[in-house]
Enzyme design. Structure first.
Site, PDB file in Angstrom:
ATOM      1  N   ASP A   1       0.804  -9.708  -3.200  1.00 49.18           N
ATOM      2  CA  ASP A   1       0.180  -8.399  -3.013  1.00 49.18           C
ATOM      3  C   ASP A   1       0.620  -7.825  -1.676  1.00 49.18           C
ATOM      4  OD1 ASP A   1      -1.525  -6.203  -2.739  1.00 49.18           O
ATOM      5  OD2 ASP A   1      -3.208  -7.245  -3.686  1.00 49.18           O
TER       6      ASP A   1
ATOM      7  N   ASP B   1       6.454   2.882  -5.294  1.00 47.39           N
ATOM      8  CA  ASP B   1       5.970   3.447  -6.557  1.00 47.39           C
ATOM      9  C   ASP B   1       4.607   2.851  -6.892  1.00 47.39           C
ATOM     10  OD1 ASP B   1       6.404   5.295  -8.589  1.00 47.39           O
ATOM     11  OD2 ASP B   1       7.247   3.813  -9.961  1.00 47.39           O
TER      12      ASP B   1
ATOM     13  N   LYS C   1       4.836   7.375  -4.087  1.00 51.04           N
ATOM     14  CA  LYS C   1       4.103   8.055  -5.150  1.00 51.04           C
ATOM     15  C   LYS C   1       2.725   8.474  -4.650  1.00 51.04           C
ATOM     16  CE  LYS C   1       3.927   6.230  -9.273  1.00 51.04           C
ATOM     17  NZ  LYS C   1       3.597   5.580 -10.554  1.00 51.04           N
TER      18      LYS C   1
ATOM     19  N   ASP D   1       5.761  -7.264  -5.319  1.00 52.05           N
ATOM     20  CA  ASP D   1       4.727  -6.869  -6.277  1.00 52.05           C
ATOM     21  C   ASP D   1       3.886  -8.095  -6.591  1.00 52.05           C
ATOM     22  OD1 ASP D   1       3.319  -5.837  -8.750  1.00 52.05           O
ATOM     23  OD2 ASP D   1       4.706  -4.179  -8.401  1.00 52.05           O
TER      24      ASP D   1
END
EC number: 2.1.1.166
Length: 240
Positions: free
Chosen positions: A131, A155, A195, A115
């Site tokens: 990233d 997610d 997601k 992340d």
């Protein structure tokens, strides 16, 4: 919420209004000039969310942990000894659950999360603060894991703009990038969970997943708020 057979790896689950929930509602009063109405409503909903209360009781990083728990209870994705990559890992709820179920340890880590936001250290999880869209990210993930993953979970969601279609398109793009990565690295028989938002523009993504996996469908776990446009795409049994 849970299928017969119960929890995996001793992980605790919680339903709506489960243990620790209360009929007492917290109300956030608005003082002039201090908080926007939309922020006040979000804070009040957050403070009264039974999953938020339960995540604190169970020691999970976020209420999102229960989404993965519930999906896993139903589809039995996570198993002891598996290798897992978690995209968009902050604040760490999914990595935390994955590490617990697969038996990942600091000495022999089986879970790698990434992340651009900082994630506090988690037992058994290698965390990359960068990233995922960076060109170097895919190789760094594979180097950290040391083997092909059995499961890629994502997610990730783009920062919301308030414009539903724009938010959907931006998140679908992240899904497509995550899917391309999963297809390039998964072991045969592996799974991909990501997601997405309701919006009806992910036809190309669905076609790609159906070509590469034996089973593809949408999932909305109970921990995903009923009013939310959030959905999950689950692609199982990668053809290789």
């Amino acid at each position: 919420m849970s299928k017969a057979g119960g929890n995996k790896g001793g992980v605790k689950t919680g339903g709506r209004g489960g243990a620790g929930s209360s009929n007492l509602q917290v109300r956030v009063k608005k003082k002039a000039g201090t908080i926007k109405e939309s922020s006040r409503r979000w804070l009040q909903r957050h403070l009264n969310d039974p999953y938020v209360h339960k995540s604190r009781q169970d020691g999970y990083r976020s209420r999102a942990a229960y989404k993965l728990i519930e999906i896993n209870d139903r589809y039995d994705l996570l198993k002891k000894g598996q290798k897992i990559i978690d995209l968009g890992a902050a604040p760490g709820g999914w990595s935390q659950i994955a590490a617990k179920i697969v038996g990942s340890t600091d000495e022999n880590p089986h879970v790698v999360g990434i992340d651009y936001l900082h994630v506090d250290p988690l037992p058994g999880v290698v965390l990359l603060e960068m990233d995922f869209l960076d060109d170097e990210a895919p190789q760094k993930l594979m180097d950290a894991l040391g083997d092909k993953p059995d499961l890629v979970i994502s997610d990730m969601a783009a920062p919301t703009t308030g414009h539903r279609r724009t938010d959907h398109l931006r998140t679908v793009h992240l899904c497509e990038v995550a899917a391309d990565f999963a297809i390039s690295v998964l072991k045969p028989g592996g799974h991909f969970l990501t997601k997405t938002f309701q919006g009806g523009t992910e036809n190309e993504l669905l076609a790609l997943l159906k070509q590469k996996f034996r089973s593809v469908h949408h999932v909305k776990p109970p921990a995903s708020r009923a009013e939310s446009v959030e959905l999950y795409l689950l692609a199982r049994d990668f053809k290789g």
